[in-house]
Motif scaffolding. Structure first.
Motif, PDB file in Angstrom:
ATOM      1  N   ARG A  55       4.734  24.921  -1.340  1.00 26.73           N
ATOM      2  CA  ARG A  55       4.323  26.288  -1.034  1.00 26.73           C
ATOM      3  C   ARG A  55       5.230  26.899   0.025  1.00 26.73           C
ATOM      4  O   ARG A  55       5.696  26.224   0.943  1.00 26.73           O
ATOM      5  CB  ARG A  55       2.870  26.314  -0.551  1.00 26.73           C
ATOM      6  CG  ARG A  55       1.868  25.782  -1.555  1.00 26.73           C
ATOM      7  CD  ARG A  55       1.913  26.524  -2.879  1.00 26.73           C
ATOM      8  NE  ARG A  55       1.657  27.944  -2.731  1.00 26.73           N
ATOM      9  CZ  ARG A  55       0.444  28.488  -2.711  1.00 26.73           C
ATOM     10  NH1 ARG A  55      -0.631  27.713  -2.828  1.00 26.73           N
ATOM     11  NH2 ARG A  55       0.295  29.787  -2.608  1.00 26.73           N
ATOM     12  N   ALA A  56       5.442  28.207  -0.114  1.00 29.51           N
ATOM     13  CA  ALA A  56       6.280  28.958   0.825  1.00 29.51           C
ATOM     14  C   ALA A  56       5.435  29.405   2.014  1.00 29.51           C
ATOM     15  O   ALA A  56       4.495  30.193   1.857  1.00 29.51           O
ATOM     16  CB  ALA A  56       6.892  30.160   0.125  1.00 29.51           C
ATOM     17  N   PRO A  96       1.201  31.242   8.796  1.00 35.25           N
ATOM     18  CA  PRO A  96       0.769  31.988   7.613  1.00 35.25           C
ATOM     19  C   PRO A  96       1.555  31.594   6.365  1.00 35.25           C
ATOM     20  O   PRO A  96       2.700  31.137   6.443  1.00 35.25           O
ATOM     21  CB  PRO A  96       1.055  33.444   7.986  1.00 35.25           C
ATOM     22  CG  PRO A  96       2.153  33.368   8.994  1.00 35.25           C
ATOM     23  CD  PRO A  96       2.034  32.045   9.699  1.00 35.25           C
ATOM     24  N   SER A  97       0.948  31.784   5.234  1.00 34.57           N
ATOM     25  CA  SER A  97       1.662  31.641   3.970  1.00 34.57           C
ATOM     26  C   SER A  97       2.376  32.952   3.671  1.00 34.57           C
ATOM     27  O   SER A  97       2.058  34.012   4.244  1.00 34.57           O
ATOM     28  CB  SER A  97       0.688  31.319   2.835  1.00 34.57           C
ATOM     29  OG  SER A  97      -0.164  32.430   2.591  1.00 34.57           O
ATOM     30  N   LEU A  98       3.333  32.901   2.750  1.00 40.62           N
ATOM     31  CA  LEU A  98       3.963  34.140   2.312  1.00 40.62           C
ATOM     32  C   LEU A  98       2.913  35.085   1.743  1.00 40.62           C
ATOM     33  O   LEU A  98       2.954  36.290   1.992  1.00 40.62           O
ATOM     34  CB  LEU A  98       5.044  33.839   1.270  1.00 40.62           C
ATOM     35  CG  LEU A  98       5.686  35.064   0.612  1.00 40.62           C
ATOM     36  CD1 LEU A  98       6.325  35.983   1.634  1.00 40.62           C
ATOM     37  CD2 LEU A  98       6.709  34.617  -0.438  1.00 40.62           C
ATOM     38  N   GLN A  99       1.961  34.547   0.999  1.00 44.60           N
ATOM     39  CA  GLN A  99       0.915  35.389   0.419  1.00 44.60           C
ATOM     40  C   GLN A  99       0.140  36.127   1.502  1.00 44.60           C
ATOM     41  O   GLN A  99      -0.200  37.309   1.345  1.00 44.60           O
ATOM     42  CB  GLN A  99      -0.036  34.538  -0.420  1.00 44.60           C
ATOM     43  CG  GLN A  99      -1.005  35.353  -1.266  1.00 44.60           C
ATOM     44  CD  GLN A  99      -0.285  36.155  -2.329  1.00 44.60           C
ATOM     45  OE1 GLN A  99       0.529  35.637  -3.079  1.00 44.60           O
ATOM     46  NE2 GLN A  99      -0.590  37.456  -2.394  1.00 44.60           N
ATOM     47  N   ALA A 133       8.165  31.322  -3.857  1.00 40.60           N
ATOM     48  CA  ALA A 133       8.188  32.656  -3.265  1.00 40.60           C
ATOM     49  C   ALA A 133       8.199  33.741  -4.332  1.00 40.60           C
ATOM     50  O   ALA A 133       7.466  34.741  -4.228  1.00 40.60           O
ATOM     51  CB  ALA A 133       9.409  32.795  -2.359  1.00 40.60           C
ATOM     52  N   ILE A 134       9.008  33.566  -5.364  1.00 37.64           N
ATOM     53  CA  ILE A 134       9.050  34.572  -6.424  1.00 37.64           C
ATOM     54  C   ILE A 134       7.709  34.645  -7.152  1.00 37.64           C
ATOM     55  O   ILE A 134       7.259  35.725  -7.561  1.00 37.64           O
ATOM     56  CB  ILE A 134      10.203  34.281  -7.393  1.00 37.64           C
ATOM     57  CG1 ILE A 134      11.547  34.389  -6.664  1.00 37.64           C
ATOM     58  CG2 ILE A 134      10.161  35.209  -8.593  1.00 37.64           C
ATOM     59  CD1 ILE A 134      11.800  35.717  -5.984  1.00 37.64           C
ATOM     60  N   ARG A 135       7.048  33.510  -7.296  1.00 38.42           N
ATOM     61  CA  ARG A 135       5.692  33.522  -7.870  1.00 38.42           C
ATOM     62  C   ARG A 135       4.761  34.389  -7.020  1.00 38.42           C
ATOM     63  O   ARG A 135       4.012  35.226  -7.547  1.00 38.42           O
ATOM     64  CB  ARG A 135       5.145  32.097  -7.946  1.00 38.42           C
ATOM     65  CG  ARG A 135       3.710  31.998  -8.451  1.00 38.42           C
ATOM     66  CD  ARG A 135       3.065  30.673  -8.077  1.00 38.42           C
ATOM     67  NE  ARG A 135       3.072  30.434  -6.642  1.00 38.42           N
ATOM     68  CZ  ARG A 135       2.239  31.021  -5.781  1.00 38.42           C
ATOM     69  NH1 ARG A 135       1.326  31.897  -6.207  1.00 38.42           N
ATOM     70  NH2 ARG A 135       2.312  30.743  -4.499  1.00 38.42           N
ATOM     71  N   HIS A 163      15.766  41.728 -10.480  1.00 35.45           N
ATOM     72  CA  HIS A 163      15.474  43.108 -10.088  1.00 35.45           C
ATOM     73  C   HIS A 163      15.316  43.282  -8.588  1.00 35.45           C
ATOM     74  O   HIS A 163      15.246  44.422  -8.104  1.00 35.45           O
ATOM     75  CB  HIS A 163      14.193  43.567 -10.777  1.00 35.45           C
ATOM     76  CG  HIS A 163      12.991  42.738 -10.397  1.00 35.45           C
ATOM     77  ND1 HIS A 163      12.838  41.424 -10.818  1.00 35.45           N
ATOM     78  CD2 HIS A 163      11.897  43.026  -9.626  1.00 35.45           C
ATOM     79  CE1 HIS A 163      11.700  40.951 -10.341  1.00 35.45           C
ATOM     80  NE2 HIS A 163      11.128  41.891  -9.613  1.00 35.45           N
ATOM     81  N   VAL A 164      15.231  42.180  -7.821  1.00 41.60           N
ATOM     82  CA  VAL A 164      14.989  42.267  -6.383  1.00 41.60           C
ATOM     83  C   VAL A 164      16.319  42.187  -5.630  1.00 41.60           C
ATOM     84  O   VAL A 164      17.097  41.264  -5.848  1.00 41.60           O
ATOM     85  CB  VAL A 164      14.051  41.136  -5.910  1.00 41.60           C
ATOM     86  CG1 VAL A 164      13.814  41.231  -4.403  1.00 41.60           C
ATOM     87  CG2 VAL A 164      12.722  41.197  -6.660  1.00 41.60           C
TER      88      VAL A 164
END
Length: 256
Positions: A55-56, A96-99, A133-135, A163-164
């Protein structure tokens, strides 16, 4: 076609590891620091590291000691364990998580995400961090850009999310300051991978902005960000070359 860096990344100064301040109990890369940056109208820069369960998490260092007082690599604990670790210089802020950060920012300010090198030598031992991260970023709506010192990570981001906008974090690569072989420093110093990885911008070391390669890219219309500016005077000098600054330790000028 290489996506363009959104104009917001040239308009708002970017708070390095968010707007952190130990005295105000806002550790770097914490949700409190992110909220403070948003409240001040700044863009936000954060770092990503990987946990044992892939996990990111929003964390800068490989080892947790400096930021948490708990020794050991963050890569050797799970995301649930990381989320339970209290950051130093806070009351109850945890990693924190990226989410978590995405839900807090919710597209309100520019978000610049740095992927920390997972290979250890800027090589091809990458993938799981970029994939998670992309997820997490799927469906995110707002000014967003991704970057890494490792050009192979940037290439993977281009493959996973074409696209990013993505960029290379660049440096003078002084071998005395890097835990890298001198030949790798020599290879990376003049940013040879910019076109290969489909980069949209660079974020260059503030003390090295006079490098000819930086001038060459700027002349081609490439956006130049820089790191890490630590005073009003340094910002004024950096802006002679850079389109925007990543800053910490003072409040960068912004009229929003």
């Amino acid at each position: 076609m290489t996506p363009s860096l959104p104009k917001e990344f040239m308009q708002r100064p970017i708070a390095h590891r968010a707007l952190h301040d130990k005295a105000d109990k806002r550790p770097e890369n914490s949700l409190a620091a992110v909220q403070a940056a948003m409240d001040a109208g700044y863009g936000v820069e954060i770092d990503l590291q990987l946990t044992s369960d892939g996990r990111a998490m929003v964390f800068h260092d490989y080892d947790m000691t400096r930021l948490t007082g708990q020794s050991g690599p963050i890569r050797q604990i799970s995301s649930d364990e990381a989320a339970a670790v209290t950051l130093l210089h806070s009351d109850d802020e945890s990693i924190p998580s990226l989410q978590d950060v995405l839900e807090l920012i919710d597209g309100k300010v520019p978000l610049l995400i740095e992927f920390k090198d997972q290979d250890g030598a800027m090589g091809k031992g990458i993938g799981p961090l970029e994939q998670d991260a992309i997820r997490a970023l799927e469906g995110y709506d707002g000014p967003l850009a991704l970057m890494s010192f490792n050009p192979n990570s940037v290439a993977e981001l281009a493959r996973l999310a074409p696209h990013v906008p993505r960029g290379i974090v660049t440096s003078s690569y002084d071998p005395k300051e890097w835990l890298l072989p001198a030949d790798i420093c020599d290879q990376l110093r003049d940013i040879p991978d910019f076109d290969r990885v489909g980069a949209s911008f660079i974020s260059h070391e503030v003390h090295d902005l006079d490098r000819p390669r930086v001038a060459e890219l700027k002349a081609q219309g490439v956006p130049i960000l820089c790191w890490t500016v630590r005073s009003v005077e340094q910002e004024a000098e950096a802006r002679k070359v850079a389109d925007n600054v990543t800053f910490e330790g003072y409040l960068a000028a912004y009229s929003g």
